[in-house]
Motif scaffolding. Structure first.
Motif, mmCIF file in Angstrom:
data_model
loop_
_atom_site.group_PDB
_atom_site.id
_atom_site.type_symbol
_atom_site.label_atom_id
_atom_site.label_comp_id
_atom_site.label_asym_id
_atom_site.label_seq_id
_atom_site.Cartn_x
_atom_site.Cartn_y
_atom_site.Cartn_z
ATOM 1 N N ARG A 128 2.041 -2.995 -10.846
ATOM 2 C CA ARG A 128 1.782 -3.639 -9.566
ATOM 3 C C ARG A 128 0.295 -3.488 -9.194
ATOM 4 O O ARG A 128 -0.091 -2.574 -8.465
ATOM 5 C CB ARG A 128 2.646 -3.021 -8.459
ATOM 6 N N SER A 129 -0.532 -4.378 -9.674
ATOM 7 C CA SER A 129 -1.968 -4.309 -9.378
ATOM 8 C C SER A 129 -2.279 -4.705 -7.939
ATOM 9 O O SER A 129 -3.397 -4.509 -7.461
ATOM 10 C CB SER A 129 -2.748 -5.218 -10.332
ATOM 11 N N ASP A 130 -1.286 -5.237 -7.232
ATOM 12 C CA ASP A 130 -1.503 -5.708 -5.861
ATOM 13 C C ASP A 130 -1.318 -4.621 -4.815
ATOM 14 O O ASP A 130 -1.582 -4.828 -3.633
ATOM 15 C CB ASP A 130 -0.545 -6.861 -5.541
ATOM 16 N N ILE A 131 -0.874 -3.436 -5.230
ATOM 17 C CA ILE A 131 -0.624 -2.353 -4.280
ATOM 18 C C ILE A 131 -1.852 -1.455 -4.149
ATOM 19 O O ILE A 131 -2.385 -0.966 -5.148
ATOM 20 C CB ILE A 131 0.590 -1.509 -4.718
ATOM 21 N N ALA B 63 0.851 -1.193 0.000
ATOM 22 C CA ALA B 63 0.000 0.000 0.000
ATOM 23 C C ALA B 63 0.884 1.238 0.000
ATOM 24 O O ALA B 63 1.960 1.245 0.606
ATOM 25 C CB ALA B 63 -0.921 0.009 1.209
ATOM 26 N N ILE B 64 0.441 2.277 -0.700
ATOM 27 C CA ILE B 64 1.139 3.558 -0.714
ATOM 28 C C ILE B 64 0.128 4.653 -0.397
ATOM 29 O O ILE B 64 -0.916 4.756 -1.036
ATOM 30 C CB ILE B 64 1.807 3.825 -2.073
ATOM 31 N N VAL B 65 0.441 5.456 0.615
ATOM 32 C CA VAL B 65 -0.415 6.559 1.040
ATOM 33 C C VAL B 65 0.304 7.868 0.726
ATOM 34 O O VAL B 65 1.440 8.074 1.167
ATOM 35 C CB VAL B 65 -0.702 6.488 2.552
ATOM 36 N N VAL B 66 -0.341 8.756 -0.032
ATOM 37 C CA VAL B 66 0.231 10.064 -0.339
ATOM 38 C C VAL B 66 -0.642 11.138 0.290
ATOM 39 O O VAL B 66 -1.842 11.213 0.021
ATOM 40 C CB VAL B 66 0.331 10.307 -1.863
ATOM 41 N N ASN B 67 -0.069 11.971 1.131
ATOM 42 C CA ASN B 67 -0.788 13.050 1.804
ATOM 43 C C ASN B 67 0.174 14.217 2.026
ATOM 44 O O ASN B 67 1.111 14.097 2.785
ATOM 45 C CB ASN B 67 -1.322 12.572 3.159
ATOM 46 N N GLN B 68 0.011 15.289 1.289
ATOM 47 C CA GLN B 68 -1.084 15.649 0.404
ATOM 48 C C GLN B 68 -0.806 15.147 -1.013
ATOM 49 O O GLN B 68 0.343 15.026 -1.411
ATOM 50 C CB GLN B 68 -1.252 17.169 0.387
#
Length: 409
Positions: free
Chosen positions: A125-128, A104-109
């Motif tokens: 990478r369809s699994d992320i 998982a990748i979280v981008v904020n902001q």
């Protein structure tokens, strides 16, 4: 000779055993560390652009460990001048997907370039899982690339901030921004709603232009502009005027000058008791770091002592901090199968972990032109807390339907 050989062999055996027991730490991002079964990438701005966003990542790293130490969290920052360094932004986000354990990748902001980065990651990478907080790109664009998007409910807040300003006694409201922010659909829509709400509620609204901190003047130049112009604005509009700016970096000088010259401040664009207040008023929160009730209390005591009772507000818990930490926790739960992707209640549950005692309101984003509702895009907001007075009850207000569907004329 046999005795000497035996001794040497014994030493060699001990050396092999200790070598085998030595803990190894893989380089960051290689995905070969032991311990965590999966990794979560956290991408935020630097301290100068939004400290709360970054601290949310720190909280996750403290709780779940860093990849470098065999833990779960890999945190990076994007450049301060992200508008002119989009290639770097994209490369850095995409680079996280090179880790085979990244899930998982979280981008904020979600600064410009986030959508393109998500597209490139999705292609290989369809699994992320790809989560974005506070997007600065068009909702229809980022919503199509991300699994989950959250943002402050700038539709409802367009009405609620003006409503709150009136409750605090404001007669005028000054909105400070620049072209890049006004090109963001939800921010321009919020300003349009503010103007209409002002007409309906009897609060006059005005717009003042400030420099973009990502332009050539930089953060320092933009802050200096605010310092120099607030005295003139207060003289022009009067002390019963609530000031609001769309940029984090400009919040600190705005607060400092509003307190000094008069005026009011409902809440920041990204509300938090640490957004601008510590720097503006010299408040040391190192001992209270991470303890939001304690932070609120300390900031409040300073504002009240300086004569700001009833004239300055915030959210009790940081939006930026909660978004980073909440989305990271939500991603973890989705990976582990205890939460579902794009489920509003599961998302809110993760946010509430970091805001004990505070409830969040949420709704799905609906595009006014297409009338399409994006079920993976959540708009959230928290009650406004006024220093020296307490909660205004804005979260309990029913926002009239006409504002929720209001479109700039």
């Amino acid at each position: 000779m046999k005795k000497l050989l035996t001794v040497l062999l014994s030493f060699m055996l001990v050396a092999v055993v200790f070598a085998g027991c030595k803990k190894t730490t893989a380089p960051t991002g290689t995905g070969t560390t032991t311990g965590a079964k999966f990794h979560i990438g956290i991408v935020t701005g630097t301290v100068s652009q939004g400290e709360d966003d970054l601290r949310g990542g720190d909280a996750l790293a403290k709780e779940y460990g860093t990849v470098a130490d065999g833990g779960m969290i890999q945190a990076i920052t994007y450049p301060d001048n992200f508008s002119s360094e989009q290639e770097t932004v994209i490369a850095d986000i995409v680079g996280l997907s090179d880790d085979p354990l990244m899930k998982a990748i979280v981008v904020n902001q979600g600064v410009p370039g986030t959508t393109e980065a998500f597209k490139e990651i999705r292609a290989k990478r369809s699994d992320i899982l790809l989560f974005c907080g506070q997007p600065q790109e068009d909702p229809n664009v980022i919503d199509a690339a991300a699994d989950v998007v959250t943002d402050a409910d700038n539709v409802a807040r367009g009405y609620l901030i003006i409503w709150s300003a009136k409750q605090m006694g404001a007669k005028n409201f000054v909105h400070i921004s620049f072209a890049r922010h006004m090109s963001i659909e939800l921010l321009s829509r919020r300003w349009a709603i503010m103007q209409q709400a002002g007409k309906d509620l009897g609060v006059k609204t005005f717009f003042e232009t400030a420099p973009d901190p990502t332009s050539d003047v930089g953060v320092a130049g933009a802050q200096q502009f605010i310092l120099e112009h607030v005295p003139t604005w207060v003289q022009k509009y009067g002390k019963d005027t609530a000031f609001f700016c769309t940029n984090d970096a400009e919040t600190e000088p705005l607060l400092k000058q509003v307190m000094k010259y008069g005026g009011m401040f409902v809440e920041a664009d990204l509300p938090s008791p640490t957004m601008g207040y510590p720097g503006a008023f010299g408040i040391d929160l190192s001992a209270e770091q991470g303890d939001w009730p304690a932070i609120l209390k300390k900031v409040e005591s300073t504002i009240v002592a300086d004569g700001g009772t009833g004239r300055f507000g915030t959210w009790a818990f940081s939006l930026g901090y909660t978004t980073t930490a909440g989305l990271g926790e939500y991603a973890k739960r989705c990976i582990e199968g205890t939460a579902k992707v794009a489920n509003m209640q599961d998302m809110l549950s993760a946010f509430e972990k970091y805001t004990p005692g505070a409830a969040w309101n949420a709704s799905n984003y609906t595009d006014l032109n297409t009338k399409k509702t994006d079920t993976n895009h959540f708009l959230i907001y928290e009650d406004t807390y006024v220093f020296g007075k307490g909660y205004l009850g804005s979260a309990k207000q029913v926002v009239p339907e006409k504002y929720l569907t209001y479109k700039a004329q």
